[in-house]
Design an enzyme around this catalytic site. Structure first.
Site, short mmCIF file in Angstrom:
data_model
loop_
_atom_site.label_atom_id
_atom_site.label_comp_id
_atom_site.label_asym_id
_atom_site.label_seq_id
_atom_site.Cartn_x
_atom_site.Cartn_y
_atom_site.Cartn_z
N HIS A 198 0.93 -1.24 0.00
CA HIS A 198 0.05 0.26 0.10
C HIS A 198 0.88 1.15 0.07
O HIS A 198 1.75 1.34 0.92
CB HIS A 198 -0.83 -0.18 1.37
CG HIS A 198 -1.83 1.11 1.21
ND1 HIS A 198 -3.13 0.90 0.97
CD2 HIS A 198 -1.56 2.47 1.40
CE1 HIS A 198 -3.81 2.14 1.02
NE2 HIS A 198 -2.77 2.91 1.35
N CYS A 199 0.70 1.97 -1.07
CA CYS A 199 1.67 3.23 -1.11
C CYS A 199 0.86 4.50 -0.74
O CYS A 199 0.18 5.10 -1.45
CB CYS A 199 2.18 3.29 -2.75
SG CYS A 199 3.35 4.42 -3.01
N PRO A 200 1.54 5.04 0.52
CA PRO A 200 1.03 6.29 0.80
C PRO A 200 1.30 7.39 -0.14
O PRO A 200 0.41 8.20 -0.11
CB PRO A 200 1.54 6.60 2.16
CG PRO A 200 2.90 5.67 2.20
CD PRO A 200 2.57 4.77 1.14
N GLY A 203 -1.49 6.94 -2.55
CA GLY A 203 -2.70 7.18 -1.84
C GLY A 203 -3.50 5.57 -2.32
O GLY A 203 -4.96 5.83 -2.51
N ASN A 204 -3.02 4.72 -2.51
CA ASN A 204 -3.75 3.40 -3.14
C ASN A 204 -2.78 2.13 -2.98
O ASN A 204 -1.59 2.30 -2.83
CB ASN A 204 -4.04 3.81 -4.69
CG ASN A 204 -5.36 2.68 -5.09
OD1 ASN A 204 -6.05 2.08 -4.28
ND2 ASN A 204 -5.56 2.96 -6.34
#
Lengths: 368, 144
Positions: A198-200, A203-204
């Site tokens: 999950h890549c901050p 954002g997804n």
């Protein structure tokens, strides 16, 4: 309340009295009398922690993390580059510089938006009947292994893929046995196929459907960052050479200083990330598997190896980056079945008996 | 009236007796493939060979959708060069095959399954996890 819904479906086709209506197991957001005209789309009752825009066309995690910051930094740094550095460089070097920069910025922004707004490969949750069927299957063989005190069955299934034993775990939230390489993201509360991470920044989640966009994003961003860094350094070097010295050059063009700092700190991490993901692509691994060491052969034997790898770097790259684009399984823009209208394609509507089941056999609309 | 049902009859009169779920077969990896094992609940309703043939055809269609070959690589490379914006206007190969699958399932339902009081649900409606077969109560056989 149930009668209203039947009238919405098809008043002519139900001559026989329907069975006693029972409360439906679907989520409670099914308002009735006011919405006789408006049908609900599936994204409106989606159980995961996601946000939807443009009537379900755009999907993003609820916690968008630092995505606005990412986009902001990219656009501002590129903007400063075009406004303050390009004129000087066009005059002293070549006019190809803003062109290359422009192409790179367009690629970066487009792939960022696609990574953020595409369904990463979310698996829809099991219907109640499916969940009950799976429970039945778990209980039957598992009952012999439980001891005298009640202990829930282990909820794993072992299968063999390419001579490798792979364990499939049961997801308590989605009520399914997760397919291989699928993981449940706690931030988005969804099971995602070929879950990478999950890549901050984006954002997804990054999963099966948007991994190629993510890879394109980080590779083009590394080129862009390196390009801007190189150009700004050249700009400052040329300026300071023409007599005034570095400090004066920086004072003449303060924007360049900002760009230099931003690019200097980001280029290492982004280049590193691109390199890491290039390795993952070449060996057909996910970040999740790499971190957990699923196939690294802890026991040291040659038995453990990645069963999904095609054993050729070129083929792995082709498969991961240029393979067929799988469809979105969650059908965000489809209508919730209770309210669906008859249409030209297969439409089989059943009177809702005990279970609220309506089979609508239409192909989901094309989504991102 | 014959004991066989048409889709219309099912809609109006039948009650759902139970559902059978044909799970995915992951032994070949993550490709979409369903188990061809014949569920015991269907023994009285449908011929084993007919069932296996249907599932095998579905598996073949999904394999065609996910096939790695020159055409899919070309589509992928072209998409990459256009920064994947081509997906916004073009229907992918996978989606075209999904339409074929939907049509096949509809045909099978009309010709084979509905007369036997069964209904096949397109797996895409269930997230490609299961093939759901709904078994209807056979009221007409008892009463006539």
């Amino acid at each position: 309340m149930k009668n209203c819904e039947y009238q919405q479906i098809d008043p002519q086709a139900l001559p026989t009295p329907t069975p006693t209506p029972t409360p439906t197991p679907t989520p409670p957001s099914q308002p009735c009398p006011e919405k006789t005209k408006k049908q609900q789309r599936k994204w409106e009752i989606f159980p995961g922690k996601n946000r939807f825009y443009c009537d379900g066309r755009i999907i993003i995690a609820r916690q968008s993390g630092v995505f606005p910051l990412t986009l902001g930094i990219i656009l501002i740094t590129s903007g400063l580059f075009f406004i303050f550095d390009c004129p000087f460089l066009v005059k002293h070097l070549t006019s190809g510089i803003p062109v290359i920069g422009g192409v790179l910025v367009v690629f970066v922004v487009i792939s960022l938006l696609q990574t953020s707004f595409t369904d990463p490969g979310i698996l829809p949750r099991a219907t109640p009947e499916e969940a009950a069927d799976i429970e039945k299957q778990i209980d039957n063989p598992g009952s012999s292994s439980s001891s005298s005190s009640y202990r829930p069955p282990p909820r794993t299934k072992e299968i063999v893929i390419n001579q490798q034993v792979v364990k499939l775990k049961y997801c308590f939230t989605c009520k399914i046995f997760r397919p291989p390489r699928t993981s449940h993201c706690s931030l988005c509360d969804n099971c995602v196929e070929r879950f990478d991470h999950h890549c901050p920044w984006v954002g997804n989640c990054v999963g099966k459907r948007n991994y190629r966009f993510f890879y394109c994003f980080i590779v083009s961003l590394s080129f862009l960052t390196a390009f801007i860094f190189g150009c700004v350094t050249t700009h400052l070097a040329l300026r300071s050479q023409s007599g005034t010295g570095l400090v004066d050059a920086l004072q003449d063009s303060p924007a360049s200083a900002i760009e230099l700092v931003v690019c200097f700190f980001s280029v290492w991490s982004i280049l590193g990330l691109s390199g890491f993901h290039t390795y993952l692509v070449a060996s057909n691994l996910t970040t999740n598997e790499d971190i957990k060491g699923s196939w690294s052969g802890k026991s040291g034997s040659e038995d453990t190896g990645n069963p999904y790898s095609h054993n050729s770097i070129f083929k792995n790259c082709c498969v991961v980056l240029c393979g067929p684009m799988p469809p979105s399984l969650i059908d965000r823009r489809g209508y919730v079945p209770e309210d669906s209208l008859p249409n030209a394609t297969v439409e089989i509507q059943l009177p809702a008996a005990k279970n609220d089941v309506n089979v609508v056999g239409k192909v989901p609309s094309q989504g991102l | 009236m014959a004991e066989t049902h048409s889709l219309q009859d099912l809609r109006q009169q039948a009650a759902i007796a139970s559902k059978v779920f044909v799970q995915r077969d992951y032994t070949s990896g993550t490709i979409c493939k369903f188990q061809t094992k014949f569920p015991s609940e269907l023994e009285t309703r449908i011929d084993k060979q007919q069932f296996e043939e249907t599932v095998q055809t579905l598996n073949n269609l999904y394999a065609e959708a996910e096939k790695l070959g020159g055409k899919s690589y070309l589509e992928g490379c072209l998409a990459c060069l256009t920064a994947y914006t081509i997906f916004l206007c073009m229907e992918t190969h996978y989606e075209k095959v999904l339409k074929k699958i939907a049509k096949y399932i509809q045909e099978q339902n009309e010709k084979v399954f509905a007369p036997l009081g069964l209904l096949l649900t397109d797996p895409i409606e269930r997230g490609l996890r299961v093939v759901e077969i709904t078994i209807y109560e056979d009221r007409s056989i008892g009463s006539r």
